[in-house]
Scaffold this motif. Structure first.
Motif, mmCIF file in Angstrom:
data_model
loop_
_atom_site.group_PDB
_atom_site.id
_atom_site.type_symbol
_atom_site.label_atom_id
_atom_site.label_comp_id
_atom_site.label_asym_id
_atom_site.label_seq_id
_atom_site.Cartn_x
_atom_site.Cartn_y
_atom_site.Cartn_z
ATOM 1 N N PHE A 187 0.821 -1.211 0.000
ATOM 2 C CA PHE A 187 0.000 0.000 0.000
ATOM 3 C C PHE A 187 0.852 1.257 0.000
ATOM 4 N N SER A 188 2.035 1.208 0.587
ATOM 5 C CA SER A 188 2.947 2.354 0.484
ATOM 6 C C SER A 188 3.332 2.600 -0.968
ATOM 7 N N MET A 189 3.586 1.508 -1.698
ATOM 8 C CA MET A 189 3.921 1.625 -3.114
ATOM 9 C C MET A 189 2.754 2.197 -3.915
ATOM 10 N N VAL A 190 1.577 1.613 -3.727
ATOM 11 C CA VAL A 190 0.407 2.024 -4.503
ATOM 12 C C VAL A 190 0.034 3.474 -4.205
ATOM 13 N N ASN A 191 0.075 3.850 -2.945
ATOM 14 C CA ASN A 191 -0.291 5.220 -2.569
ATOM 15 C C ASN A 191 0.703 6.240 -3.102
ATOM 16 N N SER A 192 1.952 5.827 -3.300
ATOM 17 C CA SER A 192 2.948 6.763 -3.828
ATOM 18 C C SER A 192 2.707 7.089 -5.296
ATOM 19 N N LEU A 193 1.869 6.290 -5.970
ATOM 20 C CA LEU A 193 1.634 6.486 -7.401
ATOM 21 C C LEU A 193 0.542 7.496 -7.689
ATOM 22 N N ASP A 194 -0.233 7.875 -6.676
ATOM 23 C CA ASP A 194 -1.351 8.785 -6.878
ATOM 24 C C ASP A 194 -2.276 8.240 -7.974
ATOM 25 N N MET A 195 -2.687 6.988 -7.792
ATOM 26 C CA MET A 195 -3.523 6.330 -8.783
ATOM 27 C C MET A 195 -4.913 6.938 -8.813
ATOM 28 N N SER A 196 -5.521 6.850 -9.987
ATOM 29 C CA SER A 196 -6.879 7.350 -10.151
ATOM 30 C C SER A 196 -7.900 6.274 -9.816
ATOM 31 N N THR A 290 -8.672 -6.725 9.721
ATOM 32 C CA THR A 290 -8.758 -5.550 10.604
ATOM 33 C C THR A 290 -7.641 -4.568 10.311
ATOM 34 N N HIS A 291 -6.425 -5.093 10.068
ATOM 35 C CA HIS A 291 -5.290 -4.216 9.777
ATOM 36 C C HIS A 291 -5.514 -3.449 8.478
ATOM 37 N N LEU A 292 -5.997 -4.122 7.446
ATOM 38 C CA LEU A 292 -6.247 -3.457 6.170
ATOM 39 C C LEU A 292 -7.294 -2.348 6.309
ATOM 40 N N GLN A 293 -8.328 -2.622 7.054
ATOM 41 C CA GLN A 293 -9.403 -1.644 7.206
ATOM 42 C C GLN A 293 -8.983 -0.474 8.076
ATOM 43 N N ASP A 294 -8.265 -0.755 9.168
ATOM 44 C CA ASP A 294 -7.885 0.313 10.095
ATOM 45 C C ASP A 294 -6.712 1.139 9.579
ATOM 46 N N GLN A 295 -5.699 0.465 9.044
ATOM 47 C CA GLN A 295 -4.479 1.156 8.641
ATOM 48 C C GLN A 295 -4.596 1.810 7.265
ATOM 49 N N TRP A 296 -5.287 1.153 6.352
ATOM 50 C CA TRP A 296 -5.302 1.618 4.971
ATOM 51 C C TRP A 296 -6.695 1.954 4.452
ATOM 52 N N GLN A 297 -7.723 1.847 5.313
ATOM 53 C CA GLN A 297 -9.103 2.135 4.901
ATOM 54 C C GLN A 297 -9.429 1.432 3.578
#
Length: 435
Positions: A187-196, A290-297
């Motif tokens: 998710f750090s990788m994906v979020n760094s891409l500013d994907m649409s 739970t981690h996916l939902q809480d940490q990365w929504q």
């Protein structure tokens, strides 16, 4: 006597002589040289690419290379060591322990040096297993990679046979902490891409079905039949089959309630509820969700009957989807690495987990900043003396270091189609002007 003289030619019938001397009818011109049209057809056919194989051109090629670099740099900064295995290997190592699906996806060729059978890799993960067995030692090791793979068949209706595969693996850690770390890195990788587009994750755990199959002592044929019914979501036939299977109610429960992880355990039989491996697997699924939902929504769905990697995976599995696309962008999960070091003596496999993605699938969902394309004024620099030319080259080098695309034209007509600026000589100095 010259062979070209008229006396050397055989006599021709009048009709042929007239046809040879009269001008040809223009309407017959297309048929006069049929071999030319055949040649054009052959050339056009030779340019055709196989199904599932495409050129990546121009801006997309640039974007793909930027994505590759950006994503691998993200992995490196998270402590993953970059490796670049070869495209070909002997099948003994490349397909050692591989699933039947991977074997079918792998092109085989004969090594002209040794006469041995080689494979063109269809997946890089098996190569990482070999690398870890030689260089990983007994501790925790992290690897990342990016490279082309080649498939005998496309994945999905319009899938690529030549994806650019990028991934990360952790070896030597059996704790769920390794799976959580990989999710965080992803998710750090994906979020760094500013994907649409948003990423949706589908979680599963093959150990639940594997353990139930072991407790029920299912035959291989029964196991394969259940997996087929799960894949087809065929509940009526599944219910009928489960009535005659040992612990059949549990296998049916997986299909009925396997999407509701919070209530799955209470729906299972007492024998399954009391099994520590099943309890642990369900707990791992709940923790990761739970981690996916809480940490990365992140939207998360659960499917414990997702068994497409049953013969390869050993625990947690996950697929990441972009929007409503049918094919996952990311595939990952638990698997067994090769034995090395102390594992050889203890006969224990080396625990591993990882994920991989097709970078080319990101092209439609990411954008690069619009490039600044500069053309140097041809008339202004064509007659420069050596000192003035050096000043111009310094200016061009400075612009290129800033990321500008600068073309030094070879002629007056030489200009990029997407030019945005011109570098002109105005008032005794080079100035950048928008066009």
């Amino acid at each position: 006597m010259s062979a070209s003289s008229d006396s050397a030619k055989p006599a021709l019938p009048n009709s042929i002589t007239q046809a040879a001397t009269q001008p040809a009818d223009n309407t017959a011109a297309p048929n006069r040289l049929p071999y030319l049209s055949n040649l054009a057809s052959d050339v056009a056919n030779s340019w055709l690419l196989p199904d599932g194989v495409v050129d990546v051109l121009f801006e997309d090629a640039h974007k793909q290379e930027v994505l590759r670099h950006q994503l691998t740099q993200q992995l490196i900064t998270h402590g993953y060591q970059l490796v670049s295995p070869p495209m070909i290997e002997f099948t003994e190592s490349l397909l050692s322990g591989a699933s039947e699906d991977l074997k079918r996806q792998t092109f085989k060729i004969i090594d002209q040096l040794s006469g041995r059978l080689m494979g063109i890799r269809a997946d890089i993960t098996p190569q990482i297993l070999r690398i870890d067995a030689h260089h990983g030692g007994d501790g925790i090791a992290r690897y990342c990679y990016a490279g082309d793979v080649i498939h005998t068949l496309p994945s999905g209706l319009f899938g690529s046979r030549t994806p650019l595969q990028l991934g990360a693996e952790i070896f030597g850690c059996e704790s769920i902490a390794a799976d959580i770390e990989l999710i965080d890195v992803l998710f750090s990788m994906v979020n760094s891409l500013d994907m649409s587009a948003a990423l949706h994750v589908d979680l599963g755990h093959v150990a639940i079905f594997k353990r139930l199959a072991a407790l029920a002592a299912l035959s291989d044929s029964d196991t394969e039949q259940l997996m087929q019914l799960y894949a087809n979501k065929n509940l009526p036939e599944l219910k009928q089959i489960c009535q005659v299977l040992p612990m059949g109610s549990d296998f049916y429960t997986l299909a009925r309630f396997g999407h509701d992880i919070s209530h799955l355990l209470e729906k299972l039989s007492d024998n399954a509820k009391q099994d520590s491996q099943i309890v642990t697997a369900i707990d791992e699924l709940q923790r990761l969700k739970t981690h996916l939902q809480d940490q990365w929504q992140c939207p998360v769905s659960i499917d414990v009957t997702e068994l497409s990697g049953y013969h390869y995976h050993t625990g947690i599995v996950f697929n990441g989807y972009i929007n409503s696309e049918s094919q996952p962008l990311v595939r990952g999960g638990r698997f067994d690495g090769m034995k090395s070091g102390n594992q050889l003596a203890s006969n224990q496999p080396r625990q591993a987990t990882g994920f991989s993605m097709d970078v080319s699938r990101l092209l439609a969902h990411t954008q690069l900043d619009a490039p600044i394309v500069v053309l140097v004024d041809y008339d202004a620099f064509i007659n420069l003396d050596s000192e003035q030319l050096q000043l111009l080259l310094q200016q061009v080098a400075s612009l290129r270091q800033q990321g500008y695309r600068v073309t030094m034209p070879l002629s007056l007509e030489d200009r990029p189609a997407n030019m945005t600026h011109r570098l002109s000589f105005i008032d005794s100095q080079w100035q950048l002007q928008a066009v």
